[in-house]
Design a protein around this motif. Structure first.
Motif, short mmCIF file in Angstrom:
data_model
loop_
_atom_site.label_atom_id
_atom_site.label_comp_id
_atom_site.label_asym_id
_atom_site.label_seq_id
_atom_site.Cartn_x
_atom_site.Cartn_y
_atom_site.Cartn_z
N LYS A 821 89.99 -59.19 80.17
CA LYS A 821 89.86 -57.74 80.01
C LYS A 821 90.91 -57.17 79.07
O LYS A 821 90.78 -56.04 78.62
CB LYS A 821 89.97 -57.08 81.39
CG LYS A 821 88.83 -57.44 82.34
CD LYS A 821 89.01 -56.79 83.70
CE LYS A 821 87.88 -57.20 84.65
NZ LYS A 821 88.05 -56.62 85.99
N GLU A 822 91.96 -57.96 78.80
CA GLU A 822 93.02 -57.50 77.90
C GLU A 822 92.68 -57.77 76.43
O GLU A 822 93.46 -57.42 75.54
CB GLU A 822 94.35 -58.15 78.27
CG GLU A 822 94.86 -57.77 79.64
CD GLU A 822 96.17 -58.47 79.97
OE1 GLU A 822 96.96 -58.71 79.05
OE2 GLU A 822 96.39 -58.78 81.15
N ILE A 823 91.55 -58.42 76.18
CA ILE A 823 91.10 -58.65 74.81
C ILE A 823 90.08 -57.56 74.47
O ILE A 823 89.00 -57.49 75.05
CB ILE A 823 90.45 -60.04 74.65
CG1 ILE A 823 91.43 -61.15 75.09
CG2 ILE A 823 90.01 -60.25 73.21
CD1 ILE A 823 92.70 -61.21 74.29
N GLY A 824 90.44 -56.69 73.54
CA GLY A 824 89.56 -55.57 73.20
C GLY A 824 88.38 -56.01 72.36
O GLY A 824 88.31 -57.13 71.88
N THR A 825 87.43 -55.11 72.18
CA THR A 825 86.26 -55.36 71.34
C THR A 825 86.12 -54.22 70.35
O THR A 825 86.22 -53.05 70.72
CB THR A 825 84.97 -55.46 72.20
OG1 THR A 825 85.11 -56.54 73.12
CG2 THR A 825 83.76 -55.72 71.32
N ILE A 826 85.90 -54.58 69.09
CA ILE A 826 85.70 -53.58 68.04
C ILE A 826 84.20 -53.45 67.80
O ILE A 826 83.55 -54.40 67.38
CB ILE A 826 86.41 -54.00 66.74
CG1 ILE A 826 87.92 -54.11 66.98
CG2 ILE A 826 86.13 -53.00 65.62
CD1 ILE A 826 88.69 -54.66 65.79
N HIS A 827 83.67 -52.27 68.08
CA HIS A 827 82.24 -52.02 67.90
C HIS A 827 81.95 -51.47 66.50
O HIS A 827 80.89 -51.72 65.94
CB HIS A 827 81.72 -51.05 68.96
CG HIS A 827 81.93 -51.56 70.36
ND1 HIS A 827 81.18 -52.58 70.90
CD2 HIS A 827 82.83 -51.20 71.32
CE1 HIS A 827 81.58 -52.83 72.14
NE2 HIS A 827 82.58 -52.01 72.41
N ASN A 828 82.88 -50.70 65.97
CA ASN A 828 82.71 -50.12 64.64
C ASN A 828 84.05 -50.23 63.91
O ASN A 828 85.02 -49.60 64.30
CB ASN A 828 82.27 -48.66 64.74
CG ASN A 828 82.01 -48.04 63.38
OD1 ASN A 828 82.92 -47.89 62.57
ND2 ASN A 828 80.76 -47.66 63.13
N MET A 829 84.08 -51.04 62.85
CA MET A 829 85.35 -51.33 62.18
C MET A 829 85.98 -50.07 61.58
O MET A 829 87.18 -49.85 61.69
CB MET A 829 85.14 -52.40 61.11
CG MET A 829 86.39 -52.77 60.34
SD MET A 829 87.75 -53.39 61.39
CE MET A 829 87.10 -55.03 61.80
N GLU A 830 85.18 -49.24 60.94
CA GLU A 830 85.74 -48.04 60.30
C GLU A 830 86.35 -47.11 61.33
O GLU A 830 87.44 -46.56 61.12
CB GLU A 830 84.67 -47.31 59.50
CG GLU A 830 84.29 -48.02 58.20
CD GLU A 830 83.45 -47.13 57.30
OE1 GLU A 830 83.94 -46.05 56.91
OE2 GLU A 830 82.30 -47.51 57.01
N GLU A 831 85.67 -46.90 62.45
CA GLU A 831 86.21 -46.04 63.50
C GLU A 831 87.48 -46.63 64.08
O GLU A 831 88.45 -45.92 64.37
CB GLU A 831 85.17 -45.85 64.60
CG GLU A 831 83.99 -44.98 64.18
CD GLU A 831 82.97 -44.82 65.31
OE1 GLU A 831 83.23 -45.36 66.42
OE2 GLU A 831 81.94 -44.17 65.08
#
Length: 858
Positions: A821-831
């Motif tokens: 859970k401490e590993i984040g996820t990037i859904h939109n790189m620009e944002e």
């Protein structure tokens, strides 16, 4: 210090020891990153840094309050700190209390300088102030590479002989007393004799010389480096450390005679205490143990998250459960490959590879050392000099020359030699002065490329031809063979392709992407170019290897060796300007009609990737509004690279922390924030590790050297770094000094390291532990980096998907403790980029509450 005979002074031995401990930095044009404490590399890392600190007064780690503050903010994790203490100490809670709360006397009293300080304390004479200003001026004008209006009056003689001739034929003198001047001119002196007169007792001689030379270790180190490698200067100079010591002792003797009279007593005449043993062992203190625990916790707070991220990323790609949810791969390997691009392993290329893979999901990228397996000297058309384009330890036997250059080399009228004349100088200064002022104002407010700016693409004409293929065994120049024979080209092509695992499934176009860096007002621009090309742009290497791989006869021999390159596949050399975020291409005219159409589409995709790359980089630059449109951000990045205002055209290798040797699919889908050297390698094509041995040979020296120079420049920017670049004066085109300080500055300026986290490099190798162990034990020089813990190394077992950490001479299992859970996820790189701005003078500062070192890409 230790001798075979107590109290006996061995001149040759002392000079050898001095050369070992002095900085080894070459001229700025050959900026090769190296371990700043290379003299201590035979020791374990922590023993070495504390010993160096005690001897020379270096700050070799972060300050204790910095570690404690990072613990409070979560950058040093509580669970990692607990694990580190438990692994090394019996009473965990007691040591944790020491780390968090106990006060320590952190003042360091170095051994160096303890003897020469008595000139001030006993004789009330600042000998450095009397000698250094003139000594530095003489050294600078003798070694000058082109700044001086006139050359040194005496040429082709050694330093001492040149100064002697100048002294004989000048009305003025470098010396204030006739006796010392006559002694110098007669040559009737030696280091031992001079030390007897200046220092007195023989047992103090060695300590005195160390004190003397480390009072200006920059100049002494550079003189020593030129002595060992005179060919690194374009205008060769003959100087030795021995000559420098002799001349400085004569200048000191002259100053003492002039200020204290002829009957002054040597420094140690009335001393009874024995000399210091500068190199005596330094016992470990409780404070050093505390620092070791803090540094380990700081490093592993990052490493552990990265290792967990690699596992999760690979689980996600294989359709395995992540955080309790089944995720099916979105990055399955495509049967059709649009193009392939081979970049340098440089961590700055991590982001452009990630962006081009996102823009064109059918492409493949690889990483290889940026000289691309071809070592040679290069001579630009019209140039008198050869440029070395390969790693520093390699001595090429080949010369490649440029001819039929199409582009006219531009120049600035004000830089003509006529401005040096008395009358012409006056007239031209008046004529060009106002013009130059107007142009300078224009450059300040509307920056653009000019001949006065270091242009990465100025290294080689894009339309020129090169002498790549050797036509005759008699084609020799200055002992160098011009070009490669067919067999020599084939050997380099095969080694290059097998090294990165690209031996089949070739795309229609394979780009070989070198890198360089354009920047204005930046003496250290060589440190931003390719380290594998001796601090120069790698465009020529890319063009040479592309020519070799396109060669019909080379392909025929490669096919017989099992590497079949289709006739439809073409290799294209290119270069990425990492400061301006521009890619230029070479020899595009060779492309077939079908590949030309593909290339035009690929260029558009590269442009989109470059826009995204510029935006990602902009989050570290406070002068750029990251939330602008992509094209606006990229223009701001480009303008920054040619701006005279800008002390940070780019941040170089700042933030480097990882070197990953393995298949791209191991790290694809992971946001590593431009912190990882990525060297492509396929374990499946190298079951016995023969290729891996060659791949691992430069990792410690090149990647580890970069990492440690950034580390030590960050923790002590005054002594092992170059200080702030704002007051830098360029000395003789070979070094920099800080304003009136005078001494040459080794290491890196503050503007290159301010965002860098001082952690040792973690090398991750995708292969069985026993194979990796064999590879790093292939030579003592390679193994030293790992066994003495100057860099960490982990093997990722490809079958078990298990990490093994090298510790105490063997690989042992390592299980990351980071929660998924401490590993984040990037859904939109620009944002993500817009919400995760990182300023030049700070470490990571996210606009959200998250402060994660690694992310998965959705």
């Amino acid at each position: 210090m230790q001798h075979n005979i107590p109290g006996h002074f061995d001149e040759a031995h002392v000079i050898h020891e001095l050369k070992h401990f002095l900085p080894s930095q070459q001229a700025l044009k050959d900026f090769i990153h190296h371990n700043s404490l290379h003299a201590f590399q035979h020791m374990k890392f922590y023993d070495a840094i504390f010993k160096a600190s005690k001897i020379f007064g270096f700050q070799a780690h972060l300050e204790l309050p910095e570690y404690r503050e990072m613990y409070k903010t979560g950058r040093i994790r509580a669970d990692i700190l607990q694990q580190v203490i438990k692994a090394k100490k019996a009473n965990t809670e007691e040591w944790k209390d020491k780390l968090l709360n106990k006060e320590y006397d952190t003042i360091n009293y170095p051994r160096i300088g303890e003897l020469r300080k008595y000139w001030k304390e006993i004789y009330h004479l600042d000998l450095d102030n009397k000698v250094h200003p003139l000594l530095f001026r003489i050294l600078c004008v003798f070694l000058d590479q082109g700044i001086a209006v006139q050359d040194f009056p005496v040429a082709n003689k050694s330093f001492i002989e040149s100064v002697k001739e100048l002294e004989r034929n000048s009305f003025a003198s470098f010396f204030k007393t006739k006796a010392v001047k006559q002694k110098f001119l007669s040559g009737d002196y030696s280091i031992t004799e001079l030390l007897k007169r200046v220092v007195g007792k023989e047992e103090y001689f060695e300590q005195y010389l160390f004190d003397q030379q480390f009072a200006h270790h920059g100049w002494s180190g550079f003189a020593s480096a030129v002595e060992d490698n005179p060919q690194t200067l374009l205008d060769p100079k003959k100087i030795s450390l021995k000559e420098l010591i002799e001349f400085e002792l004569l200048m000191e003797l002259d100053a003492l005679h002039y200020n204290l009279g002829n009957n002054f007593q040597p420094l140690t005449s009335n001393m009874a205490d024995p000399p210091l043993d500068l190199m005596a062992e330094v016992p470990r203190s409780e404070f050093s143990e505390v620092i070791e625990l803090w540094q380990d916790a700081f490093e592993w707070s990052y490493y552990d998250s990265v290792l967990k991220g690699i596992l999760l990323s690979n689980e996600k790609k294989n359709g395995l459960p992540v955080n309790g949810t089944l995720v099916y791969s979105k990055t399955e390997k495509m049967k059709e490959i649009s193009f392939q691009a081979i970049f340098c392993i440089d961590e700055r290329e991590d982001s452009i590879r990630r962006h081009i893979e996102a823009v064109d999901k059918k492409c493949e990228t690889f990483g290889a050392p940026g000289f691309f397996g071809v070592e040679f000297y290069f001579q630009q058309e019209g140039s008198k000099f050869y440029d070395k384009l390969c790693p520093a330890p390699v001595t090429p036997k080949y010369l490649i020359k440029e001819f039929e250059a199409k582009e006219l080399r531009k120049g600035e009228p004000i830089y003509t030699k006529l401005t040096h004349g008395f009358f012409t100088g006056f007239l031209l200064s008046i004529t060009y002065g106002f013009w130059a002022l107007g142009k300078k104002m224009q450059m300040m407010f509307s920056p653009k490329m000019s001949p006065a700016i270091s242009n990465a693409y100025g290294h080689m004409d894009r339309q020129s031809r090169l002498t790549i293929e050797n036509k005759s065994t008699d084609d020799i120049e200055n002992g160098l063979q011009i070009g490669y024979t067919i067999d020599e080209m084939t050997a380099r092509a095969e080694g290059f392709l097998r090294g990165i695992g690209l031996v089949k499934n070739f795309a229609p176009i394979v780009y070989i992407v070198a890198h360089g860096s354009s920047s204005a007002n930046n003496p250290h621009h060589g440190a931003h170019d390719c380290g594998a090309c001796s601090g120069r742009p790698g465009a020529t290497n890319a063009k040479v290897q592309a020519y070799i791989l396109n060669h019909k006869k080379v392909r025929e021999i490669l096919a017989a060796k099992g590497i079949v390159i289709p006739d439809s596949t073409q290799f294209v050399g290119s270069m990425h300007d990492t400061a301006a975020d521009v890619i230029g291409y070479y020899d595009e005219e060779i492309l077939t009609k079908q590949n030309t159409e593909l290339h035009l589409q690929n260029r558009l995709n590269f442009e989109t990737a470059l826009n995204l790359n510029a935006k990602e980089r902009s989050r570290r630059f406070s002068s750029i509004n990251t939330k602008q449109r992509l094209e606006q951000v990229r223009k701001a990045i480009h303008d920054r690279s040619v701006s005279l205002f800008e002390p940070r055209p780019e941040l170089g290798h700042g933030t480097n922390t990882l070197a990953i040797i393995g298949r791209r699919q191991t790290t694809k889908g992971l946001f590593l924030d431009r912190r990882a050297f990525l060297n492509s390698y396929d374990y499946a094509t190298d079951t016995d590790g023969a290729i891996l041995t060659a791949v691992m040979r430069p990792i410690g020296l090149v990647c580890g050297g970069i990492n440690l120079e950034y580390y030590f420049s960050r923790v002590d920017n005054i002594k092992t770094g170059a200080g702030t670049k704002l007051p830098h004066n360029v000395m003789g085109l070979f070094g920099v000094a800080n304003s009136s300080d005078g001494d040459l500055r080794a290491g890196l300026p503050w503007q290159m390291i301010e965002v860098h986290d001082p952690v040792r490099l973690l090398v991750i190798v995708e292969h069985k532990p026993e194979i990796v162990l064999k590879a790093i034990q292939s030579s003592d020089e390679v193994f030293e980096w790992y066994k003495n813990e100057w860099v960490h190394i982990i093997a990722l077992h490809p079958g078990e998907k298990q990490f093994y950490y090298f510790r105490k001479g063997e690989f042992e299992k390592y299980e990351p403790i980071t929660d998924a859970k401490e590993i984040g996820t990037i859904h939109n790189m620009e944002e993500f980029i817009e919400g995760a701005m990182e300023m030049e003078t700070n470490h990571i500062v996210h606009a959200t509450e998250e402060n994660l070192p690694v992310y998965l890409l959705d």
